[in-house]
Design a protein around this motif. Structure first.
Motif, PDB file in Angstrom:
ATOM      1  N   LEU A 112       1.930  14.547  12.387  1.00  0.00           N
ATOM      2  CA  LEU A 112       2.409  13.644  11.199  1.00  0.00           C
ATOM      3  C   LEU A 112       1.233  13.439  10.667  1.00  0.00           C
ATOM      4  N   GLU A 113       0.517  12.933   9.851  1.00  0.00           N
ATOM      5  CA  GLU A 113      -0.662  12.212   9.455  1.00  0.00           C
ATOM      6  C   GLU A 113       0.067  11.030   7.735  1.00  0.00           C
ATOM      7  N   VAL A 114      -1.138   9.554   8.737  1.00  0.00           N
ATOM      8  CA  VAL A 114       0.020   8.966   7.613  1.00  0.00           C
ATOM      9  C   VAL A 114      -2.179   8.874   6.366  1.00  0.00           C
ATOM     10  N   ARG A 115      -1.296   8.985   5.296  1.00  0.00           N
ATOM     11  CA  ARG A 115      -2.374   8.216   4.439  1.00  0.00           C
ATOM     12  C   ARG A 115      -2.431   7.930   3.736  1.00  0.00           C
TER      13      ARG A 115
ATOM     14  N   MET B 192       0.581  -1.755  -0.431  1.00  0.00           N
ATOM     15  CA  MET B 192      -0.028   0.382  -0.041  1.00  0.00           C
ATOM     16  C   MET B 192       0.223   1.118   0.013  1.00  0.00           C
ATOM     17  N   LYS B 193       0.407   2.152  -0.971  1.00  0.00           N
ATOM     18  CA  LYS B 193       1.459   3.759  -0.904  1.00  0.00           C
ATOM     19  C   LYS B 193       0.579   4.221   0.428  1.00  0.00           C
ATOM     20  N   TYR B 194       1.439   5.317   0.907  1.00  0.00           N
ATOM     21  CA  TYR B 194       1.050   6.450   1.733  1.00  0.00           C
ATOM     22  C   TYR B 194       1.662   7.736   1.580  1.00  0.00           C
ATOM     23  N   MET B 195       0.595   8.847   1.654  1.00  0.00           N
ATOM     24  CA  MET B 195       2.028  10.059   1.645  1.00  0.00           C
ATOM     25  C   MET B 195       2.069  10.396   3.187  1.00  0.00           C
ATOM     26  N   ILE B 196       3.142  10.842   3.936  1.00  0.00           N
ATOM     27  CA  ILE B 196       3.079  10.919   5.050  1.00  0.00           C
ATOM     28  C   ILE B 196       2.823  12.731   5.234  1.00  0.00           C
ATOM     29  N   LEU B 197       2.213  13.062   5.757  1.00  0.00           N
ATOM     30  CA  LEU B 197       1.788  14.903   5.242  1.00  0.00           C
ATOM     31  C   LEU B 197       2.855  15.535   6.576  1.00  0.00           C
ATOM     32  N   ILE B 198       3.903  16.380   6.300  1.00  0.00           N
ATOM     33  CA  ILE B 198       4.473  16.744   8.030  1.00  0.00           C
ATOM     34  C   ILE B 198       4.070  17.960   8.001  1.00  0.00           C
TER      35      ILE B 198
ATOM     36  N   PRO C 137       0.937  -0.974   7.442  1.00  0.00           N
ATOM     37  CA  PRO C 137       0.089   0.502   8.320  1.00  0.00           C
ATOM     38  C   PRO C 137       0.434   0.713   9.641  1.00  0.00           C
ATOM     39  N   GLU C 138       0.500   0.019   9.858  1.00  0.00           N
ATOM     40  CA  GLU C 138       1.869   0.246  10.778  1.00  0.00           C
ATOM     41  C   GLU C 138       3.389   0.533  10.773  1.00  0.00           C
TER      42      GLU C 138
END
Lengths: 418, 120
Positions: B107-110, B1-7, B89-90
């Motif tokens: 940070l958000e992990v989406r 799965m691909k994630y965007m980590i918003l900082i 996701p972990e």
């Protein structure tokens, strides 16, 4: 890469033969694999322009052998520079003999080419590797795909895919695994992993949307090609035959599974005239043969279910009681929540939506966060006439999915229930 | 799965990175970047310029309006992002936690939406 399909097919077929021969001669799977990849890229550039050489296999072996020698020479030159204690010794003394020496003899001896294909598959599906690494390495080392092609198929940058492949090879090297045919229980276990990897490759291609299909859709053809190769090597293995049948019966629906606007068409609504009759005939023949082979495994049973769907001329003619019976066996030998989910749909078709919903209720917890569970529940609620609950469940499933076409499909279902 | 980590940054985040402790923070950034590059998890990422450089575009009563700066002064703003592909996701959350600014701002992990899908 400017290469016609004929050259590409030949290169892919030759890849495991050339790599297997090199590794048997020199060991060092990782260095040989790099050398073969470079030889493939050189061939893809030169052959379309200059013509295919008389002995393509020998050409690839020679070029890969030279690349291997070059890599060793630059390695030992680097080590010589780094190690001042050795500076006085002439560099030539430490240089390995050229890997391109004696290749003609190598070409003639050793086990047959096809043995190497299986040995390579078992090697790439090393249990220490994650599934994505097993997939990437298998596609490159056995499938003969370039790093760029694999990266394109998995929608990641080439540098990212190159890292995954070199790390996978480093990991295998670190375990000290020797390149040799596995035996007994280890071989059996690795073979199951190989089949799972081929299944995952197929699925990556099959779920590709039409927009991304150019790069990804090719994965289904590659998975089918490699599974055919395994079947030629292990003609008596019912699960290999079952997996090939499952792939063909699933791939047969490809043209019918998306509408002209790119939206997904569920099985029950597909135009069965667009199913690939050739693939269905071959798949049914294979699964008929495979079911006669013990022990029965999950691929044989899933293929059998696929065959029942394929034999129905229209959705209404589907033999659901037979599908329920097959899911019962599948749940016994390979229990898993996704199987129960599909079983519940089949039960609903035979005994009504409430019976399906009751079976679904046993899954709460096991699949609590899966949008698939919620989507199936929505469908069964719709069949049961509980429009309001069905609509809520479709919306909930649409929120949970990370697939754009599935989200569109689920929102479309909800909208119809107003 | 691909994630965007918003900082997300706050007013002090970048100041910290350019202060005396900045070298240590940057070393942590380099360590995690090296790890996810070598593992083949890193797909991309960028840092964003200060929010004062932003243009906000909005259609007000049918009339397009372009204004300088963000809509409202926020305590935190998007400072940059990472794109990663992880097995769980972990693991994506673990990468976010290792990003040193997680000690000062969230940070958000989406997960990303995928263009793929199977008939349901």
């Amino acid at each position: 890469v400017s290469t016609d399909a004929g050259v590409e097919d030949r290169l892919r077929a030759l890849t495991p033969q050339v790599l297997g021969a090199l590794v048997r001669r020199h060991g060092q799977f990782d260095a040989c694999e790099d050398a073969v990849q470079e030889a493939l890229i050189a061939a893809a550039e030169q052959w379309p322009a200059e013509g295919v050489p008389d002995n393509p296999r020998a050409w690839l072996l020679t070029v890969a052998g030279r690349r291997l020698t070059d890599a060793w020479r630059s390695d030992s030159a680097r080590r010589a520079r780094e190690d001042s204690a050795l500076a006085a010794e002439p560099a030539d003394a430490r240089v390995a003999p050229g890997a391109d020496v004696g290749l003609e003899a190598l070409d003639a001896d050793g086990p047959g080419d096809e043995d190497d294909t299986l040995t390579l598959l078992l090697h790439c599906c090393h249990p220490e590797l994650s599934a994505p690494s097993q997939i990437a390495l298998t596609l490159r080392a056995v499938g003969g795909l370039t790093t760029a092609e694999i990266a394109g198929a998995f929608l990641v940058p080439e540098a990212t895919m190159a890292q995954r492949i070199s790390r996978a090879k480093a990991r295998i090297r670190a375990t000290g695994t020797v390149f040799t045919m596995r035996q007994g229980a280890e071989r059996e276990e690795r073979l199951r992993t190989v089949l799972h990897v081929l299944y995952l490759v197929f699925n990556e291609g099959y779920t590709a949307s039409s927009g991304a299909e150019l790069a990804r859709g090719e994965l289904t053809a590659e998975a089918i090609r490699l599974t055919r190769a395994v079947r030629r090597l292990l003609p008596d293995d019912g699960e290999v035959e079952g997996l090939l049948a499952l792939m063909l019966l699933t791939d047969a629906r490809r043209a019918a599974r998306t509408a002209a606007d790119g939206s997904l068409v569920p099985l029950a609504e597909q135009d069965r005239g667009r199913w690939n009759a050739g693939e269905i005939a071959e798949g049914i023949a294979l699964v008929t043969d495979a079911l006669a082979r013990a022990p029965l495994g999950p691929y044989q049973l899933q293929a059998a279910i696929g065959a029942v769907h394929a034999e129905a001329v229209e959705a209404g003619a589907t033999d659901w009681p037979q599908i329920v019976a097959l899911y019962r066996v599948l749940e016994r030998i390979a229990p898993n929540p996704m199987v129960t989910l599909n079983h519940a749909v089949a039960v609903a078709m035979v005994d009504g939506p409430q019976a399906g919903l009751a079976l679904l209720a046993t899954l709460d917890g096991a699949l609590a966060e899966s949008h698939r569970l919620v989507a199936v529940r929505a469908h069964l609620l719709e069949l049961a006439g509980d429009t309001s609950a069905a609509r809520d469940a479709y919306h909930e499933a649409a929120r949970q999915t990370t697939s754009l076409p599935e989200q569109r499909h689920l929102e479309g279902r909800a909208a119809k229930l107003v | 799965m691909k994630y965007m980590i918003l900082i997300y940054d706050n007013a002090q985040t970048r100041e910290r990175f350019f202060s005396e402790e900045g070298a240590e923070l940057m070393a942590e950034v380099e360590a995690i970047m090296k790890e996810i590059t070598e593992s083949g998890e890193l797909i991309g990422g960028e840092a964003l310029a200060d929010p004062s450089n932003t243009k906000t575009i909005r259609l007000a009563g049918g009339v397009p309006a372009i204004t300088d700066g963000p809509y409202a002064e926020a305590k935190e703003h998007l400072g940059g992002y990472l794109m990663v592909e992880c097995e769980t996701p972990e693991r994506a959350a673990e990468i976010a936690l290792r990003w040193p600014s997680s000690r000062f701002s969230p940070l958000e992990v989406r997960p990303l939406m995928s263009p793929d899908g199977a008939e349901m």
